[in-house]
Design an enzyme around this catalytic site. Structure first.
Site, mmCIF file in Angstrom:
data_model
loop_
_atom_site.group_PDB
_atom_site.id
_atom_site.type_symbol
_atom_site.label_atom_id
_atom_site.label_comp_id
_atom_site.label_asym_id
_atom_site.label_seq_id
_atom_site.Cartn_x
_atom_site.Cartn_y
_atom_site.Cartn_z
ATOM 1 N N TYR A 1 0.831 -1.208 0.000
ATOM 2 C CA TYR A 1 0.000 0.000 0.000
ATOM 3 C C TYR A 1 0.871 1.266 0.000
ATOM 4 O O TYR A 1 0.909 2.025 -0.945
ATOM 5 C CB TYR A 1 -0.895 0.010 1.241
ATOM 6 C CG TYR A 1 -2.248 -0.644 1.069
ATOM 7 C CD1 TYR A 1 -2.474 -1.605 0.090
ATOM 8 C CD2 TYR A 1 -3.308 -0.324 1.907
ATOM 9 C CE1 TYR A 1 -3.703 -2.216 -0.055
ATOM 10 C CE2 TYR A 1 -4.547 -0.928 1.772
ATOM 11 C CZ TYR A 1 -4.755 -1.870 0.787
ATOM 12 O OH TYR A 1 -5.972 -2.460 0.646
ATOM 13 N N SER B 1 5.629 -5.029 5.395
ATOM 14 C CA SER B 1 5.931 -6.115 6.336
ATOM 15 C C SER B 1 5.980 -7.453 5.609
ATOM 16 O O SER B 1 5.170 -7.715 4.706
ATOM 17 C CB SER B 1 4.868 -6.175 7.439
ATOM 18 O OG SER B 1 4.774 -4.944 8.116
ATOM 19 N N GLU C 1 -8.885 -4.721 8.983
ATOM 20 C CA GLU C 1 -7.635 -4.755 9.737
ATOM 21 C C GLU C 1 -7.868 -4.524 11.220
ATOM 22 O O GLU C 1 -6.989 -4.758 12.029
ATOM 23 C CB GLU C 1 -6.699 -3.668 9.174
ATOM 24 C CG GLU C 1 -5.249 -3.866 9.498
ATOM 25 C CD GLU C 1 -4.349 -2.937 8.712
ATOM 26 O OE1 GLU C 1 -3.136 -3.200 8.666
ATOM 27 O OE2 GLU C 1 -4.849 -1.946 8.147
ATOM 28 N N SER D 1 -1.688 7.471 10.213
ATOM 29 C CA SER D 1 -1.256 8.346 11.301
ATOM 30 C C SER D 1 -2.446 8.888 12.092
ATOM 31 O O SER D 1 -3.585 8.893 11.616
ATOM 32 C CB SER D 1 -0.444 9.519 10.745
ATOM 33 O OG SER D 1 -1.282 10.399 10.006
#
Length: 387
Positions: A127, A160, A242, A367
Site C-alpha cells: 500500500y 511487512s 484490519e 497516522s
C-alpha cells in the site's frame, strides 16, 4: 453492548487450549511469544484447521474450521494467552482472505484461499509509498495493461514480511488520467519474479528490520480484485477488516506487556512513586476501555469511524506504555544485558524494543492526523480538509 460466551464457546475454548498445549512443543515452543513466527508453524496451524476460522461461519469450505464470532474471539484469546509464536500468515488470513470473500470472484477464491488456509502461501501488503503513506489516494505505482496481464512499475514502502512472502496485494494506478482515489486497482502479484521485483530491508533504530522497500520493474500480475478501477473501494474495505478480532489479540498482548511493567515497578520499588503509580493505573483503565470499545464494535457494519477510533486509542496507549516502561526501569533502561561482552551488538530487552518501536505506533497503519480527519469528515460531517 451485549457480548456473551455460550456453552458451545466454553467447549471450543477447551479444544483450542488443548490443541495449543499439545502442539507448542519442540521448536514451536522455543519461538513462543516471539514477534516473528515461521512457515513450519503456519503449516501446523493449517493442518489443524485453525487458519481462517472466521472466513465462513457455517461451512469451512477451504480447509478451515467454521466458527461463530464469539468462537473467533475465544481462539484469539487462547492463542495470545498461550504466547504462541507470532503469525507470518497474518496478512493472508486476516486481510487478503476476507477481502477476496467480499470482493473477489469465485476463481480467485478457489485459487488463493486454500493455500492460505493450509499455511503454505504467505502474503505481504503493498500500500504505502514514499509519497503516499497515510494518504493512499496519492499512490503513483503504475500498472499498465498488457493483454491479459498488467505490468507494474513503482516503489512500495514499509512492507511487512516482503522477504518471506510468496504474494503481494498491490494498490496501483491503472488509469494515469485519473487523480486521487479514482483510477486505482487492487492487484495480486507473485513475488518470485527475479529482476522484476527487488526487496530491501529497512533497518530500524530498534535493530530489527520488520519492514521493507519493494521495487517493481515491469512485474507481471494477472489477477485484479473487484475489477479494474475499483481499487479504492477494495482497499478501504480491507483497511476496515484490519481492526477486527485481531484487535482483541493485540490487546491481550498489551495486557501481558503492562503486567511486566507493573511487576518491574513493584520489584524495583518504583511503584512507591505516586506519579508513576497513577500512570500505571491509568494505563490499566485505558486498556479496559479499549477492550470494551472493541467488543462494542465487533461485528458491527456501517460504522465508518470505528477503525479510526480503535487506531487512535491503541497507538497512543502503546507508545505511552513504552515510555512508562523506561521510567519504571530508571537508569537500567539504557543498559544492555549483564552478559554483553561488547564484541557485537547486543539484543535489546523487550521493554527497550517496545519503547523504540513504539515511536511509530501513532504513524504506521494510518497516522493519528489521518484518523482524526476520517472521524471528522465521515462521522461528524465536518468540512473536508483541503488537499
Amino acid at each position: 453492548m451485549h457480548f456473551e460466551f455460550e456453552r458451545e464457546d466454553a467447549v471450543f475454548r477447551t479444544e483450542a487450549r488443548t490443541w495449543l498445549a499439545s502442539h507448542l512443543v519442540g521448536p514451536h515452543a522455543a519461538s513462543a511469544g516471539r514477534r516473528g513466527g515461521s512457515r513450519a508453524w503456519e503449516r501446523e496451524l493449517g493442518a489443524g484447521g485453525w487458519i481462517g476460522i472466521g472466513w465462513d461461519r457455517t461451512r469451512g469450505s477451504y480447509g478451515n474450521r467454521a466458527a461463530s464470532l464469539t468462537q473467533q474471539v475465544v481462539w484469539a484469546e487462547e492463542y495470545a494467552r498461550a504466547r504462541a509464536p507470532g503469525r507470518v500468515g497474518h496478512i493472508g488470513e486476516n486481510l487478503l482472505a476476507p477481502t477476496l470473500i467480499a470482493y473477489g470472484d469465485e476463481a480467485q477464491q478457489r485459487r488463493f484461499l486454500p493455500g492460505v488456509a493450509r499455511g503454505e502461501e504467505l502474503w505481504c501488503q503493498g500500500y504505502s509509498e514514499p509519497g503516499a503513506g497515510s494518504d493512499l489516494a496519492g499512490v503513483r505505482t503504475a500498472a499498465v495493461r498488457d493483454g491479459n496481464t498488467y505490468r507494474i512499475s513503482g516503489q512500495k514502502m514499509w512492507t511487512s514480511l516482503a522477504r518471506e512472502a510468496d504474494w503481494c496485494l498491490v494498490l496501483a494506478r491503472t488509469d494515469p488520467g485519473e487523480r486521487r482515489h479514482r483510477g486505482l486497482s487492487f492487484l495480486l502479484v507473485p513475488m518470485a519474479q527475479p529482476g522484476r521485483i527487488e526487496v530491501r530491508p529497512i533497518r530500524q533504530m530498534s535493530g530489527t528490520a520488520e519492514f521493507n522497500e519493494v521495487f517493481f520493474d515491469g512485474a507481471v500480475a494477472r489477477d485484479v480484485v473487484g475489477g479494474e478501477g475499483a481499487g479504492w473501494r477494495v482497499a478501504m474495505g480491507l483497511l476496515g477488516l484490519e481492526r477486527g478480532v485481531s484487535t482483541l489479540v493485540q490487546q491481550i498482548g498489551f495486557a501481558a506487556e503492562l503486567a511486566d511493567v507493573v511487576e518491574t515497578a513493584v520489584r524495583g520499588g518504583a511503584v512507591r512513586d505516586p506519579v508513576l503509580r497513577e500512570q500505571l493505573v491509568r494505563q490499566w483503565a485505558e486498556l479496559k476501555v479499549m477492550r470494551w470499545n472493541a467488543l462494542r464494535t465487533l461485528g458491527a457494519s456501517g460504522d465508518a469511524g470505528a477503525p479510526s477510533v480503535a487506531k487512535l486509542l491503541w497507538g497512543g496507549w502503546h507508545q505511552r506504555l513504552g515510555e512508562l516502561a523506561m521510567r519504571v526501569r530508571g537508569a537500567a533502561a539504557v543498559l544492555g544485558p549483564d552478559d554483553w561482552t561488547g564484541d557485537a551488538p547486543y539484543e535489546l530487552a523487550a521493554p527497550q524494543r517496545s519503547f523504540l518501536f513504539g515511536r511509530a505506533d501513532t504513524i504506521y497503519g494510518g497516522s493519528d492526523e489521518i484518523q482524526r480527519n476520517i472521524i471528522a469528515e465521515r462521522v461528524l460531517g465536518l468540512p473536508r480538509v483541503e488537499r
